[in-house]
Design an enzyme around this catalytic site. Sequence first.
Site, PDB file in Angstrom:
ATOM      1  N   LYS A 101      75.377   2.177   5.780  1.00  0.00           N
ATOM      2  CA  LYS A 101      76.335   1.073   5.877  1.00  0.00           C
ATOM      3  C   LYS A 101      77.774   1.565   5.795  1.00  0.00           C
ATOM      4  O   LYS A 101      78.697   0.870   6.243  1.00  0.00           O
ATOM      5  CB  LYS A 101      76.083   0.054   4.758  1.00  0.00           C
ATOM      6  CG  LYS A 101      74.841  -0.791   4.968  1.00  0.00           C
ATOM      7  CD  LYS A 101      74.335  -1.432   3.693  1.00  0.00           C
ATOM      8  CE  LYS A 101      75.311  -2.302   2.984  1.00  0.00           C
ATOM      9  NZ  LYS A 101      74.670  -3.048   1.852  1.00  0.00           N
ATOM     10  N   ASP A 117      73.987  -8.831   4.500  1.00  0.00           N
ATOM     11  CA  ASP A 117      72.659  -8.239   4.639  1.00  0.00           C
ATOM     12  C   ASP A 117      71.803  -9.080   5.581  1.00  0.00           C
ATOM     13  O   ASP A 117      72.019 -10.294   5.726  1.00  0.00           O
ATOM     14  CB  ASP A 117      71.962  -8.158   3.280  1.00  0.00           C
ATOM     15  CG  ASP A 117      72.204  -6.838   2.568  1.00  0.00           C
ATOM     16  OD1 ASP A 117      72.732  -5.900   3.196  1.00  0.00           O
ATOM     17  OD2 ASP A 117      71.866  -6.748   1.373  1.00  0.00           O
ATOM     18  N   ASP A 119      68.878 -10.091   5.087  1.00  0.00           N
ATOM     19  CA  ASP A 119      68.071 -11.083   4.362  1.00  0.00           C
ATOM     20  C   ASP A 119      68.941 -12.176   3.756  1.00  0.00           C
ATOM     21  O   ASP A 119      68.591 -12.779   2.744  1.00  0.00           O
ATOM     22  CB  ASP A 119      67.200 -10.418   3.297  1.00  0.00           C
ATOM     23  CG  ASP A 119      67.999  -9.635   2.267  1.00  0.00           C
ATOM     24  OD1 ASP A 119      69.237  -9.539   2.408  1.00  0.00           O
ATOM     25  OD2 ASP A 119      67.390  -9.112   1.310  1.00  0.00           O
ATOM     26  N   HIS A 255      70.962 -15.387  -0.583  1.00  0.00           N
ATOM     27  CA  HIS A 255      70.512 -14.000  -0.435  1.00  0.00           C
ATOM     28  C   HIS A 255      69.053 -13.918  -0.889  1.00  0.00           C
ATOM     29  O   HIS A 255      68.760 -13.996  -2.077  1.00  0.00           O
ATOM     30  CB  HIS A 255      71.409 -13.093  -1.282  1.00  0.00           C
ATOM     31  CG  HIS A 255      71.271 -11.649  -0.977  1.00  0.00           C
ATOM     32  ND1 HIS A 255      72.086 -10.704  -1.544  1.00  0.00           N
ATOM     33  CD2 HIS A 255      70.427 -10.965  -0.170  1.00  0.00           C
ATOM     34  CE1 HIS A 255      71.742  -9.504  -1.095  1.00  0.00           C
ATOM     35  NE2 HIS A 255      70.736  -9.647  -0.269  1.00  0.00           N
TER      36      HIS A 255
END
EC number: 2.4.1.123
Length: 332
Positions: A101, A117, A119, A255
Amino acid sequence: MTPETHVDMINASEKAPKERAYVTFLAGNGDYVKGVVGLAKGLRKVKSAYPLVVAMLPDVPEEHREILRSQGCIVREIEPVHPPDSQDAYARAYYIINYSKLRIWNFEEYNKMIYLDADIQVFGNIDDLFDMQDGYLHGVLSCFCEKIWSYTPLYSIGYCQYCPEKVVWPAEMESAPPSPYFNAGMFVFEPNPLTYESLLQTLQVTPPTPFAEQDFLNMFFGKVFKPVSPVYNLILSVLWRHPGKVDLESVKVVHYCPPGSKPWRYTGEEPNMDREDVKMLIKKWWDIYNDESLDFKPKSPADLEATVLESTIIASVTEAPLSYSPAAPSAA
């Protein structure tokens, strides 16, 4: 010694105005591509004004790249970043791949970006985060109450940033109370080549720690970190760890990071996954993912061609690979 980070090194306010974008990360040929598709559709549902860039490793198959381009994503291939030591130091072995990242700080065609992210799902427009003060990294404080934190003294004494008033920091602790620590699943940052080079150089002399790039980013940006409201990154475990701190009506970003909570893998069998609020948030994710009206619809063939062309041009700008260690496994 670790190079010192200065605010002016990451300040992009003097640069000429450039574009803004969201960015996420993808590795391997697994099912995380579903998370990225869901995120792209979620951003469309809340009418975000900015595109989604997908920073992906070379092992992402062409089939998955085509799926993402068809959803209007800008595909950008990056090379892996490997830390100097083995993966034995990490809370979960696959965390090692997340150091890749760091490449997003080299996306200097953008003036400001919001990292999310794969997810994560957005349930409210968060474009306002782009207007956060320049020269700082903005994110949401982490919760330290899950068992994965059990190796830390924070966990052993019951300290958490969500309720710091509940635990008096013991005088016998050899260290001072911890500095603010953010969850690296969402943060607002400014790409900058100087910052990028400093990140990679610092990584070479930084011992690995359990939470991999999250620990590293907290260390690197500690002096220029500013917290934002938890509504911008509700870590799902906060629902049962700090229920009094959650107003689901106001939450904009969820998240799905606890074990068993990935919507595309959800069975309801893992601990806390049978909660009604969790089931509701899983359903909300699937409602967005399955909504064909949220699929990318270019206004003209030229618009679709422009998206593919931008992905192609960006992918042609290759990163120099780093050879600290053998290639890490792809994220699960």
